[in-house]
Scaffold this motif. Structure first.
Motif, PDB file in Angstrom:
ATOM      1  N   GLY A 144       0.774  -1.225   0.000  1.00  0.00           N
ATOM      2  CA  GLY A 144       0.000   0.000   0.000  1.00  0.00           C
ATOM      3  C   GLY A 144       0.809   1.280   0.000  1.00  0.00           C
ATOM      4  O   GLY A 144       0.291   2.337  -0.380  1.00  0.00           O
ATOM      5  N   SER A 187      -5.795  -3.859   4.980  1.00  0.00           N
ATOM      6  CA  SER A 187      -6.237  -3.382   3.674  1.00  0.00           C
ATOM      7  C   SER A 187      -7.359  -4.232   3.103  1.00  0.00           C
ATOM      8  O   SER A 187      -8.142  -3.772   2.276  1.00  0.00           O
ATOM      9  N   CYS A 190     -10.528  -2.704   4.177  1.00  0.00           N
ATOM     10  CA  CYS A 190     -10.756  -1.393   3.556  1.00  0.00           C
ATOM     11  C   CYS A 190     -11.002  -1.489   2.055  1.00  0.00           C
ATOM     12  O   CYS A 190     -11.480  -0.536   1.441  1.00  0.00           O
ATOM     13  N   HIS A 191     -10.669  -2.639   1.451  1.00  0.00           N
ATOM     14  CA  HIS A 191     -10.877  -2.851   0.011  1.00  0.00           C
ATOM     15  C   HIS A 191     -11.547  -4.213  -0.181  1.00  0.00           C
ATOM     16  O   HIS A 191     -10.912  -5.166  -0.653  1.00  0.00           O
ATOM     17  N   ASP A 193     -13.783  -5.374  -2.215  1.00  0.00           N
ATOM     18  CA  ASP A 193     -14.500  -5.581  -3.462  1.00  0.00           C
ATOM     19  C   ASP A 193     -13.990  -6.758  -4.282  1.00  0.00           C
ATOM     20  O   ASP A 193     -14.589  -7.089  -5.321  1.00  0.00           O
ATOM     21  N   GLY A 228     -11.075   3.512   5.823  1.00  0.00           N
ATOM     22  CA  GLY A 228     -12.085   2.899   4.970  1.00  0.00           C
ATOM     23  C   GLY A 228     -13.434   2.870   5.650  1.00  0.00           C
ATOM     24  O   GLY A 228     -13.574   3.236   6.822  1.00  0.00           O
TER      25      GLY A 228
END
Length: 342
Positions: A144, A187, A190-191, A193, A228
């Protein structure tokens, strides 16, 4: 896990003693003032204090406080070859993630001497013979702070390059005697998808690693700021397929929102539940910790539960970290006594 039912532990980092924070800043700004012996002496002194704080608070499984993991000079990225530091996007104003150190790839990523975690573990074991955990950043989270430059096309490509580096570190830890590893992958929360991609990354990262694996997924804590949307719902039910033994999740800062989704996890997966808020300077009473823990036990059996702060204590004042950890341990003890009587 620790032998005690519902063990109390930390996520990883501990609050820096004031003098050590000053020392770290001096090393960063004036590295010529300190030789390797000076630096190692300071790290060891800070580790001993972190260990003492955790044990006095009554925690059952501890860490070295991550005293060696400090931003630029003492951070993980100094172990990676192929990077150059970037100028920070912003230095002034309200603190946030855009003030973190960042790097650009100028060559393929390497880690010829590993990530330094094995040395941390050996140092810690010189001081204690109690249950410990060893946190290691996961490849996607580690990616990141890195831009691909002309070497890698995107964050996923960078993460792919980091998977074998992280896996090698995990296997080296097992060879050194580590039996509990925490893979830090905030992460993913927070992501959320691309769950199949994330699960594949985790599976390949831990493949062949013979240890109890916990995966920590918070919503960010740099300068006590989230990064996030603070919901685990998008990760469910997919996250139950992760090739790990435990999920470490934050609940206290969200007033126990979504705790009911723990019931959707497979019976083979343990949980470490965040019951004190590291972003809040208010110290939760032990009875409140116990109340929150009772909520958790409506959905998960006590043999599968550990209690933790929401995240690491690196952004929390030391006296607050000690007090919150004491409440955490005392709250777990209250519930254990209730279970013994039932």
């Amino acid at each position: 896990m620790a032998d005690r039912l519902i063990p109390a532990t930390v996520i990883g980092s501990w609050s820096f003693p004031g003098w050590y924070e000053k020392f770290v800043l001096d090393v960063k700004e004036h590295p010529e003032l300190y030789g390797p012996v000076d630096r190692e002496e300071a790290v060891r002194d800070a580790v001993r204090l972190a260990v003492d704080d955790q044990l006095r608070a009554g925690l059952d499984r501890i860490t070295d406080g991550e005293m060696r993991r400090v931003d630029f000079n003492l951070g993980f990225y100094e172990y990676l070859g192929g990077l150059e530091p970037l100028r920070k996007a912003r230095n002034w104003g309200a603190p946030a993630h855009d003030q973190r150190d960042r790097y650009r790839c100028v060559a393929p990523l390497t880690a010829p001497d590993g990530l330094g975690v094995v040395t941390e573990y050996h140092r810690l074991r010189e001081y204690v013979d109690v249950p410990v955990k060893t946190p290691v950043p996961g490849p996607f989270t580690l990616a990141g702070c890195i831009e691909g430059g002309e070497v890698y096309r995107d964050r996923q490509s960078i993460a792919e390059a980091l998977i074998p580096i992280v896996t090698a570190e995990l296997k080296a830890l097992v060879a050194a005697g580590v039996d509990f590893i925490q893979l830090d992958e905030p992460s993913f929360a927070c992501h959320p998808d691309a769950p199949d991609y994330f699960l594949d990354v985790i599976g390949r990262t831990v493949e062949g690693v013979d240890a109890y694996i916990s995966m920590h997924m918070c919503f960010g804590n740099y300068r006590a700021r989230a990064v996030g949307r603070r919901s685990y719902r998008p990760l469910f039910p997919h996250i139950g397929r992760a090739k790990v033994d435990q999920l470490a999740l934050e609940f206290a800062s969200r007033e126990m929102a979504e705790v009911e989704i723990l019931a959707e996890l497979p019976a083979s997966m343990d949980v470490a539940v965040g019951l004190v808020d590291v972003k809040n300077t208010w110290v939760e009473p032990a009875e409140l910790v116990a109340e929150r823990l009772r909520q958790v036990l409506k959905y998960v059996g006590p043999e599968r539960v550990s209690v933790t702060p929401d995240c690491g204590f690196s952004q929390t004042s030391r006296h607050v970290a000690v007090a919150k950890s004491r409440s955490l341990a005392e709250g777990a003890a209250l519930v254990r006594r209730e279970l013994d009587r039932s």
